[in-house]
Design a protein around this motif. Structure first.
Motif, PDB file in Angstrom:
ATOM      1  N   PHE A 274      -3.476   5.621  12.876  1.00  0.00           N
ATOM      2  CA  PHE A 274      -4.332   4.964  11.878  1.00  0.00           C
ATOM      3  C   PHE A 274      -3.534   3.838  11.215  1.00  0.00           C
ATOM      4  O   PHE A 274      -2.492   4.057  10.618  1.00  0.00           O
ATOM      5  CB  PHE A 274      -4.795   5.970  10.824  1.00  0.00           C
ATOM      6  CG  PHE A 274      -5.902   5.425   9.957  1.00  0.00           C
ATOM      7  CD1 PHE A 274      -7.226   5.586  10.322  1.00  0.00           C
ATOM      8  CD2 PHE A 274      -5.615   4.734   8.796  1.00  0.00           C
ATOM      9  CE1 PHE A 274      -8.252   5.075   9.534  1.00  0.00           C
ATOM     10  CE2 PHE A 274      -6.638   4.229   8.000  1.00  0.00           C
ATOM     11  CZ  PHE A 274      -7.949   4.401   8.373  1.00  0.00           C
TER      12      PHE A 274
ATOM     13  N   CYS B 141      -2.537   7.634  -2.007  1.00  0.00           N
ATOM     14  CA  CYS B 141      -3.876   7.250  -1.536  1.00  0.00           C
ATOM     15  C   CYS B 141      -4.546   8.414  -0.804  1.00  0.00           C
ATOM     16  O   CYS B 141      -5.334   9.153  -1.386  1.00  0.00           O
ATOM     17  CB  CYS B 141      -3.755   6.021  -0.636  1.00  0.00           C
ATOM     18  SG  CYS B 141      -5.303   5.517   0.124  1.00  0.00           S
ATOM     19  N   GLY B 142      -4.252   8.590   0.462  1.00  0.00           N
ATOM     20  CA  GLY B 142      -4.859   9.678   1.240  1.00  0.00           C
ATOM     21  C   GLY B 142      -6.315   9.439   1.596  1.00  0.00           C
ATOM     22  O   GLY B 142      -6.996  10.335   2.094  1.00  0.00           O
ATOM     23  N   SER B 143      -6.820   8.234   1.365  1.00  0.00           N
ATOM     24  CA  SER B 143      -8.258   7.981   1.583  1.00  0.00           C
ATOM     25  C   SER B 143      -8.693   8.201   3.022  1.00  0.00           C
ATOM     26  O   SER B 143      -9.829   8.618   3.279  1.00  0.00           O
ATOM     27  CB  SER B 143      -8.598   6.545   1.169  1.00  0.00           C
ATOM     28  OG  SER B 143      -8.383   6.384  -0.201  1.00  0.00           O
TER      29      SER B 143
ATOM     30  N   CYS C 138      -8.592   1.050   6.984  1.00  0.00           N
ATOM     31  CA  CYS C 138      -7.810   1.466   5.821  1.00  0.00           C
ATOM     32  C   CYS C 138      -8.434   0.899   4.539  1.00  0.00           C
ATOM     33  O   CYS C 138      -8.674   1.633   3.574  1.00  0.00           O
ATOM     34  CB  CYS C 138      -6.363   0.991   5.994  1.00  0.00           C
ATOM     35  SG  CYS C 138      -5.343   1.023   4.519  1.00  0.00           S
TER      36      CYS C 138
ATOM     37  N   LEU D 250       0.853  -1.185   0.000  1.00  0.00           N
ATOM     38  CA  LEU D 250       0.000   0.000   0.000  1.00  0.00           C
ATOM     39  C   LEU D 250       0.890   1.237   0.000  1.00  0.00           C
ATOM     40  O   LEU D 250       1.920   1.268   0.682  1.00  0.00           O
ATOM     41  CB  LEU D 250      -0.892   0.008   1.245  1.00  0.00           C
ATOM     42  CG  LEU D 250      -1.908  -1.131   1.331  1.00  0.00           C
ATOM     43  CD1 LEU D 250      -2.508  -1.213   2.723  1.00  0.00           C
ATOM     44  CD2 LEU D 250      -3.005  -0.947   0.297  1.00  0.00           C
TER      45      LEU D 250
ATOM     46  N   ALA E  86     -11.690   2.624   3.803  1.00  0.00           N
ATOM     47  CA  ALA E  86     -11.503   3.990   3.283  1.00  0.00           C
ATOM     48  C   ALA E  86     -11.103   3.936   1.810  1.00  0.00           C
ATOM     49  O   ALA E  86     -11.604   4.706   0.985  1.00  0.00           O
ATOM     50  CB  ALA E  86     -10.440   4.715   4.104  1.00  0.00           C
ATOM     51  N   ARG E  87     -10.209   3.017   1.473  1.00  0.00           N
ATOM     52  CA  ARG E  87      -9.762   2.906   0.080  1.00  0.00           C
ATOM     53  C   ARG E  87     -10.909   2.459  -0.827  1.00  0.00           C
ATOM     54  O   ARG E  87     -11.052   2.933  -1.956  1.00  0.00           O
ATOM     55  CB  ARG E  87      -8.587   1.923  -0.020  1.00  0.00           C
ATOM     56  CG  ARG E  87      -7.307   2.477   0.584  1.00  0.00           C
ATOM     57  CD  ARG E  87      -6.245   1.411   0.688  1.00  0.00           C
ATOM     58  NE  ARG E  87      -5.858   0.859  -0.587  1.00  0.00           N
ATOM     59  CZ  ARG E  87      -4.940   1.383  -1.400  1.00  0.00           C
ATOM     60  NH1 ARG E  87      -4.321   2.498  -1.064  1.00  0.00           N
ATOM     61  NH2 ARG E  87      -4.637   0.811  -2.540  1.00  0.00           N
TER      62      ARG E  87
HETATM   63  S1  SF4 Z   1      -6.248   4.619   3.696  1.00  0.00           S
HETATM   64 FE1  SF4 Z   1      -4.555   3.234   4.194  1.00  0.00          FE
HETATM   65  S2  SF4 Z   1      -3.202   3.240   2.392  1.00  0.00           S
HETATM   66 FE2  SF4 Z   1      -4.574   5.025   2.252  1.00  0.00          FE
HETATM   67  S3  SF4 Z   1      -3.416   6.719   3.166  1.00  0.00           S
HETATM   68 FE3  SF4 Z   1      -4.676   5.827   4.784  1.00  0.00          FE
HETATM   69  S4  SF4 Z   1      -3.374   4.280   5.776  1.00  0.00           S
HETATM   70 FE4  SF4 Z   1      -2.425   4.802   3.798  1.00  0.00          FE
END
Ligand code: SF4
Ligand code: SF4
Length: 213
Positions: free
Chosen positions: A185, A114-116, A192, A109, A195-196
């Motif tokens: 997080f 990403c930044g989700s 995670c 990952l 969120a993605r």
């Molecule tokens: S959702 Fe997961 S992969 Fe995406 S920025 Fe947050 S921790 Fe990183």
């Protein structure tokens, strides 16, 4: 790029207690349906770290306490009763993972692309965060933060639902000062992956074919 080994979620009927236990002992997460309306989640006993993925899978169900079983098929495993309001969550996890063979899965990952978790996520500032932000007092007031009806101070989200500190490059604009909730997080956790999935439509953290994410 961060490589993680994440637990794979599998659903088991009441007659498959031994299989459910073996799955969790192998590192996976077992959703064990004691009846049609009562499910338990079994995970390997959390290791005490803040990034334990089993612990986060429990927290994500709205549970903060778990029981470590002693004796019987589930000896040594941590368990919680899944709240009925969260049955859809464990069903969704198991459905997502139904195509994965073993109890654990390696994946890579990249938070930088990403930044989700910095979107649609209301970050509450804890006392320690407020202390840390004393050197930048403007950050605990509007337009960066606001007081919620329950009295807690939260970071402001933009109309796009992005955190106000999230840059166009998906980097945090206050990385050194970021709140504890952001620091802890856990990459590769259910939160995670969710969120993605929610923000980018990526199941299992996998990029669509041909994507360079
Ligand atoms: S959702 Fe997961 S992969 Fe995406 S920025 Fe947050 S921790 Fe990183
Ligand atoms: S403060 Fe930084 S790490 Fe935390 S949600 Fe906002 S952009 Fe993300």
């Amino acid at each position: 790029m961060t490589r993680v080994v994440r637990p794979v979620v599998r659903s088991f009927g009441a007659q498959f207690a031994r299989e459910a236990a073996a799955w969790a002992l192998g590192g996976g997460h077992s959703v064990y349906w004691e009846s049609k309306t009562r499910a338990r989640l079994f995970v390997p006993k959390p290791d005490g770290s803040q990034t334990d993925l089993g612990l986060w899978a429990i927290l994500d169900l709205g549970r903060s306490r778990y029981q470590v079983l002693s004796g019987g098929a589930f000896d040594g495993l941590a368990s919680v009763v899944v709240p009925r309001s969260s049955h859809w969550i464990v069903k969704r996890r198991a459905e997502r993972d139904s195509v994965i063979a073993g109890p654990t899965r390696k994946l890579s990952l990249d938070c930088g692309t990403c930044g989700s978790c910095c979107r649609s996520n209301e970050v509450v500032l804890e006392r320690a965060d407020l202390e840390r932000l004393r050197e930048r007092p403007e950050l605990i007031r509007r337009p960066f933060a606001r007081r919620r009806a329950d009295g807690k101070i939260v970071l402001v989200l933009l109309r796009s639902n992005d955190c106000k500190h999230l840059g166009n490059d998906n980097r945090c604009g206050i990385y050194e000062l970021r709140p504890n909730a952001c620091r802890s997080f856990p990459i590769g956790s259910e939160c995670c992956l969710y969120a993605r999935e929610d923000e980018m439509g990526l199941y299992d953290g996998l990029p669509p074919e041909g994507s360079v994410l």
